[in-house]
Structures are given as C-alpha cells and as structure tokens.
Design a protein around this motif. Structure first.
Motif, mmCIF file in Angstrom:
data_model
loop_
_atom_site.group_PDB
_atom_site.id
_atom_site.type_symbol
_atom_site.label_atom_id
_atom_site.label_comp_id
_atom_site.label_asym_id
_atom_site.label_seq_id
_atom_site.Cartn_x
_atom_site.Cartn_y
_atom_site.Cartn_z
ATOM 1 N N THR A 54 15.587 138.145 0.135
ATOM 2 C CA THR A 54 15.804 137.073 1.114
ATOM 3 C C THR A 54 14.492 136.565 1.699
ATOM 4 O O THR A 54 13.471 137.260 1.659
ATOM 5 N N ASP A 55 14.574 135.360 2.278
ATOM 6 C CA ASP A 55 13.388 134.808 2.941
ATOM 7 C C ASP A 55 13.083 135.566 4.235
ATOM 8 O O ASP A 55 12.030 135.376 4.836
ATOM 9 N N ALA B 133 18.809 127.933 -2.462
ATOM 10 C CA ALA B 133 18.525 127.304 -1.162
ATOM 11 C C ALA B 133 19.685 126.457 -0.665
ATOM 12 O O ALA B 133 19.527 125.708 0.302
ATOM 13 N N CYS C 270 17.307 131.753 0.270
ATOM 14 C CA CYS C 270 16.874 131.081 1.497
ATOM 15 C C CYS C 270 18.089 130.862 2.377
ATOM 16 O O CYS C 270 19.069 130.239 1.948
ATOM 17 N N ASP D 35 14.307 124.935 3.350
ATOM 18 C CA ASP D 35 13.085 124.500 4.013
ATOM 19 C C ASP D 35 12.108 124.174 2.882
ATOM 20 O O ASP D 35 11.820 125.040 2.049
ATOM 21 N N GLN E 9 8.941 123.819 2.566
ATOM 22 C CA GLN E 9 7.711 124.606 2.400
ATOM 23 C C GLN E 9 8.008 125.999 1.855
ATOM 24 O O GLN E 9 7.278 126.513 1.013
ATOM 25 N N THR E 10 9.108 126.589 2.334
ATOM 26 C CA THR E 10 9.477 127.912 1.801
ATOM 27 C C THR E 10 9.813 127.783 0.318
ATOM 28 O O THR E 10 9.383 128.603 -0.505
ATOM 29 N N ALA E 11 10.593 126.741 -0.018
ATOM 30 C CA ALA E 11 10.986 126.554 -1.421
ATOM 31 C C ALA E 11 9.741 126.394 -2.299
ATOM 32 O O ALA E 11 9.631 127.005 -3.371
ATOM 33 N N ARG F 156 6.737 127.474 -1.724
ATOM 34 C CA ARG F 156 6.011 128.751 -1.816
ATOM 35 C C ARG F 156 6.665 129.664 -2.847
ATOM 36 O O ARG F 156 5.998 130.338 -3.621
ATOM 37 N N LEU F 157 8.010 129.645 -2.865
ATOM 38 C CA LEU F 157 8.735 130.545 -3.776
ATOM 39 C C LEU F 157 8.634 130.104 -5.238
ATOM 40 O O LEU F 157 8.871 130.898 -6.151
ATOM 41 N N GLU G 170 6.315 116.620 0.526
ATOM 42 C CA GLU G 170 5.325 117.689 0.726
ATOM 43 C C GLU G 170 4.102 117.436 -0.151
ATOM 44 O O GLU G 170 4.230 117.312 -1.380
#
Ligand code: MCA
Ligand code: AMP
Length: 526
Positions: free
Chosen positions: A42-43, A222, A248, A252, A254-256, A258-259, A279
């Motif tokens: 998980t995030d 996500a 997620c 989000d 930015q999280t996506a 990064r992953l 982004e």
C-alpha cells in the motif's frame, strides 16, 4: 444468455451438485507458490503476502459461514478503499455469497434505496457512518451490520479474528450470482446488474491472455473498488496472474508517477491520464518500465491520446465495457493482434459477439452507425428483481442492448459515437440526468428542470442544471447546488445551476436538451 435468465434467482442452484466455478477457487489457483511473496503493497507502507490475503479472507469467510446467512444472501459494503475491503470481497466470493459494493459518495437517500432494494443480509460500513446506517439497514431487514475502517479497525475484523485461517470455497455453478453492481437507470431508478461467477471468471481469463499478462507484471491500483473497473478489471487482472498490486488508497498523480518506476501495468479512467499529463515529471524515462497503459469507463479524447504519445512514447490501450457486461472490446495489446487505433475502443474480445443494428432491428454493415448489441459469457444474468426491464434490454436472440451508439469498421474495430441513453459520464462515474432532475424538481420553488452534460477539461463531461422556478418564486443557482450536496453523491451534483424562464421544447413538447447542451457548452458560458 437469454431473457429467461432474468428470473433466475441467486439461490436456485444446489451448491452440493455444482461443479466448482467459484471465482475465488480460480484466483487462489493462480496465487504464486511462494505464498510469502508480496501480493499487495500500500501507499501507506503496508505489505500483504499471498498467504495474508488467503488467510484473512478465510477468517472473514468463516465468520460469514458462522452467521448462517441464507443461500444467495447479499453482503453489502460501503467502506473506504483498503486491502481489508478487498479481503471482504474475496471472503464473500469464497463463502458463496453475493457481494454488493456501494460508492462511498452515496448519501442517505441513495443508501436507503439500495438497502431497501437489495435487502442485504449483512452490511459492512465505516465506523463514522455506523450509527445512522445500521439503523437504516435494520429497518430494511438487514440482520447484521459490522464496521470496517481503512486503518484495519472495526467490528468485522474483531469478530473475524476468532475464526480459523483456512476455509474451503463453497462450490458455485458458473451461473451462480457473485456480485450485484448498481448502475443508474434512465428513469432515475438504479438497477442492480447481476453478475455471475462465470461472467467474472471468463472475462478475467480472456483479459489475462488478450492483455498479455506476464510473470513479473506489477499493477498500480489507483481506482476505487466499488465499480467494475477497479474491483473486477484491475483486481481480477492482477490476482489471476499472481501479480503484485501497488495499492493507492486514492488517486494522486505524483504518487502514481513515483510508483511507475516499479510497475508494468497502469489502469485509469481518462481523468487520471489528464491529471498525469499536468505533471512535469511525466516523461518517457518516468514511464519506461510500464508496458501497458489501459483507459476506459469513459471516452478518451484523441488529443489526450496524442499528448500521451508525445510525452511518453506509448499508446494508451483503450477498451470498452459496462457494469452489465464487464469488458466487451479492447484495442490490441500484442502487435500480432493488430494496431491500437486511437479514437476506437478496439475489437470485440474473444468470445464476445457484437453487432450494430438500426431501430428496425436490421443488422448494419461495416461503417454504418446504430445501436451496439452484445452477447457472450460475460453478459450479466439480468437486473435484480426487474424481470420486465431485463426482458426489454435483451433481444429475442439473446443480445443485450448496450444503449451505446456506434459503428464497426471493415477490420472489426468499434467506434462509439454517442449514447441512446440519456447519460453523463463524469470522471468515469455515470450520472443519469433523470435522477438529478427528480431531486431538483422536489426542491421548494422549482417548477421543472433539465440536466445536461457539457465538456470539461478535467472530468471529460460535467452536469449543468437548467431550472425553471414556480410562478412568483425567485431561485438562486448556487443555493440549488448547495441544496443538492448532502442529498446526492458529490459526483452527481451539477457543477452549475442556471435559472431560466422556460425550457426549450420541440413541437411534441419534449425538452430540447441538444439546444441546452450547445448553449451551456460555449466557452462564454463557463
Ligand atoms: C469527484 N468529484 C467529481 C468526480 N469526482 N465530480 C464529477 N465527476 C467526478 N468523477 C467532485 C468532488 O466531490 C469535488 O466536489 C470536486 O468534484 C472536485 O473533486 P476532486 O478532489 O478533484 O476529485 P477526486 O476526489 O480527486 O476524484 C476524481 C477522480 C474520481 C479520481 C477522477 O472521480 C475517480 O476515482 N473516478 C474514477 C471512477 C471509476 O472508477 N469509474 C469506473 C466505473 P466538491 O468540491 O463539491 O466536494 S466502471 C465503468 O464505468 C465501466 C464498467 C468500465 O468500462 O469500466
Ligand atoms: P457503467 O454504467 O459504469 O457500466 O458504464 C458503462 C458505460 O460507460 C458504457 O455503456 C459506455 O457508454 C461507457 N464507456 C465505457 N468505456 C468506454 C470507452 N472506452 N469509451 C466510451 N464510452 C465508454
């Protein structure tokens, strides 16, 4: 699938004689032999192994068995996204019960309708909603209500903790009901689409092959898990391939992003892609390890496809589905299956028959536009307790009328050009104008209203309400919007209400929504 299956009840199959088509059995068979490997990360930094998923869902399934619910009983869930919510879904499958996921945005009026219509034997809700929802559920005849929060607390887990960690899935026949997914109706009344173990399993297997799922694939999950895209397409896709999910709680960008360095597959509705494109970090390098970007649930603009290609060098695979049918068509994944054609939703998936007919029922040749009809092992059993409605939506030869309008080209690629149903798709969620108009018309001072969808850069389409006041009454648009909030799920609330003297009507007296759409789509109207 024929119209006769509409009357089939969830409890008609004698499970003792059924060959095991339980979806969970098939998913479990695909779990990696190394049960300690990571199934979900998980995030929030939690890791669940394949053993964790199996044992936790066994414990909850044992609790469900202990409750001794009748065959075909519905297990309703309105809970925040968490791995434990996924565990609850898996437990309902293995216990042979019928899972009924409900959007967390639904407000009390909507919940009252779903609980009254589906009459679940068990409801699982968040602790924050437990007070009012448990009261409402008990009044509707629900026997048990448990809480489940996204921080691994709640009475569901407390109770399940006392049960054994192993459980044999209850054998199910292919036609046995696995889930009910509510989808709004053109009359304003939501319909529960009944999906069987066979519907879900056949679609999961077809997609595993067609989308070329491979050993080592890792999915970024996500999407919300109360609709077909996040719950079935994404989760089944990963589980039936023994693939890890990077989970997620909420999308989000930015999280996506990064992953993406650690993943190979990403699925989203067009809004997710639009937000990722905003982004600066979205580059070829950032997306290099992703082999498959999938989009669906709403039409993706050709411009979004082109921008994505320019920024990442990759072509998004667009596919088309419905709550009633799971996935129907897809652009090719493997080059051997053909090219991805931007602006189309690809070809019918293996096993899916798709035709286009005119209003007189004539099947149309390639290139001609008409109503899209489908048949196949993925097509649902019918609408929950609506045999007449089900019969209307199927043709005599067993094709389901999708309500989508489009054409098939000479190579079998399908293009959707519109809908015969009055439907707005906003950020991947369906909004039926009739339902919103019903709420608006009940507000004090409102004579009548019309809700139309207008283009929106973020959500693709958003609702605008055009409202006529009763004689001598003054109405204020923002007050009407405010009045709808709290009564309706937030994504259904029109972004704007415009007060007018009269609605445009044609000679037959029908409101000309096309004129309203044109008027309020103009940039000056924004
Ligand atoms: C949130 N809002 C929306 C939507 N989502 N309004 C219209 N349409 C929406 N989809 C509201 C919020 O309540 C808020 O209102 C305001 O808009 C801005 O919210 P925001 O913070 O931007 O929204 P968010 O929380 O970031 O959510 C946007 C989202 C979400 C991530 C795009 O809507 C989403 O997860 N969509 C995916 C839906 C999906 O999974 N569909 C699959 C269905 P206020 O400010 O007033 O509070 S399955 C299906 O369709 C078929 C079968 C298929 O083919 O897959
Ligand atoms: P739902 O009620 O959530 O099952 O939504 C199903 C509807 O979403 C379909 O009938 C289509 O109108 C629409 N839909 C799903 N995928 C696509 C797509 N890729 N392009 C256009 N429309 C889509």
């Amino acid at each position: 699938m024929t119209t006769t299956s509409a009357s089939k009840s969830a409890s008609t199959v004698d499970s003792s004689s059924a060959a095991d088509h339980n979806l969970y059995t098939a998913l479990l068979a695909a779990f990696p032999t190394d049960r300690e490997a990571v199934a979900v990360e998980t995030d929030g930094g939690l890791r669940y192994s394949w053993r964790d998923l199996d044992e936790a869902s066994a414990m909850v399934a044992n609790l469900l068995a202990f409750l001794d619910l009748p065959p075909g009983a519905r297990v309703a869930a309105q809970v925040d996204k968490s791995v434990e919510a996924l565990v609850l879904y898996l437990a309902a499958l293995r216990a042979g019960l019928v899972y009924l996921p409900l959007n967390t945005a639904y407000q009390s009026g909507e919940m009252e309708y779903f609980l009254g219509d589906a009459k679940p034997a068990l409801l699982v809700c968040t602790g924050r909603n437990f007070g009012w929802l448990s009261k409402m559920a008990f009044l509707a005849g629900t026997q048990h209500v448990f809480s489940l929060n996204d921080d691994r607390t709640g009475t569901l887990l407390e109770r399940a903790a006392r049960f054994p960690r192993s459980h044999t899935p209850v054998p199910r026949a292919a036609d046995d009901l696995a889930a009910i997914i509510y989808t709004s109706g053109t009359t304003g009344r939501s319909k529960g689409a009944m999906l069987s173990h066979g519907n879900l399993l056949s679609n999961a297997r077809v997609l595993q092959t067609y989308w070329d799922w491979q050993e080592g694939d890792v999915l970024i999950h996500a999407l919300p898990i109360f609709h077909v895209h996040g719950l079935f397409v994404a989760i089944h896709g990963a589980l039936i391939n023994g693939s890890t999910m990077l989970w997620c709680a909420k999308f989000d960008p930015q999280t996506a992003l990064r992953l993406m360095a650690r993943a190979t597959v990403f699925m989203g509705v067009p809004t997710l892609y639009v937000r990722l494109l905003a982004e600066a970090g979205l580059t070829r390098e950032a997306t290099r390890s992703i082999r498959l970007f999938v989009s669906g649930s709403a039409p993706m603009l050709v411009d979004t496809h082109r921008q994505w290609q320019a920024r990442t060098g990759q072509t998004i695979l667009e596919r088309y589905g419905m709550s009633e049918t799971v996935m129907l068509t897809s652009n090719p994944c493997k080059t051997a299956d053909g090219d991805r054609l931007v602006g189309t939703v690809g070809q019918p998936l293996p096993g899916v028959e798709l035709r286009v007919r005119d209003e007189a029922g004539q099947t149309l040749p390639a290139g001609q536009t008409g109503g899209i009809e489908v048949r196949g092992p993925n097509v649902f059993l019918g609408y929950w307790q609506m045999p007449e409605k089900t019969a209307q939506e199927f043709t005599d030869d067993g094709f389901f009328k999708t309500g989508d309008v489009g054409f098939v080209d000479a190579n079998g690629y399908v293009t959707i050009v519109g809908r015969s149903k009055d439907l707005i798709i906003s950020g991947g969620y369906n909004v039926y104008p009739a339902e919103i108009e019903g709420y608006l018309n009940n507000l004090p001072g409102v004579e009548e209203s019309a809700v139309v969808g207008v283009p929106d850069a973020d959500f693709g389409e958003v609702g605008v309400a055009v409202v006529v006041p009763k004689a001598g009454q003054a109405l204020h648009g923002p007050d009407l919007v405010a009045a709808l909030k709290g009564r309706l799920a937030n994504f259904k609330v029109p972004k704007r209400c415009v007060v007018v003297d009269a609605l445009p009507r044609n000679a037959m007296g029908k409101v000309q929504k096309n004129l309203l759409r044109a008027e309020y789509s103009a940039p000056a109207a924004a």
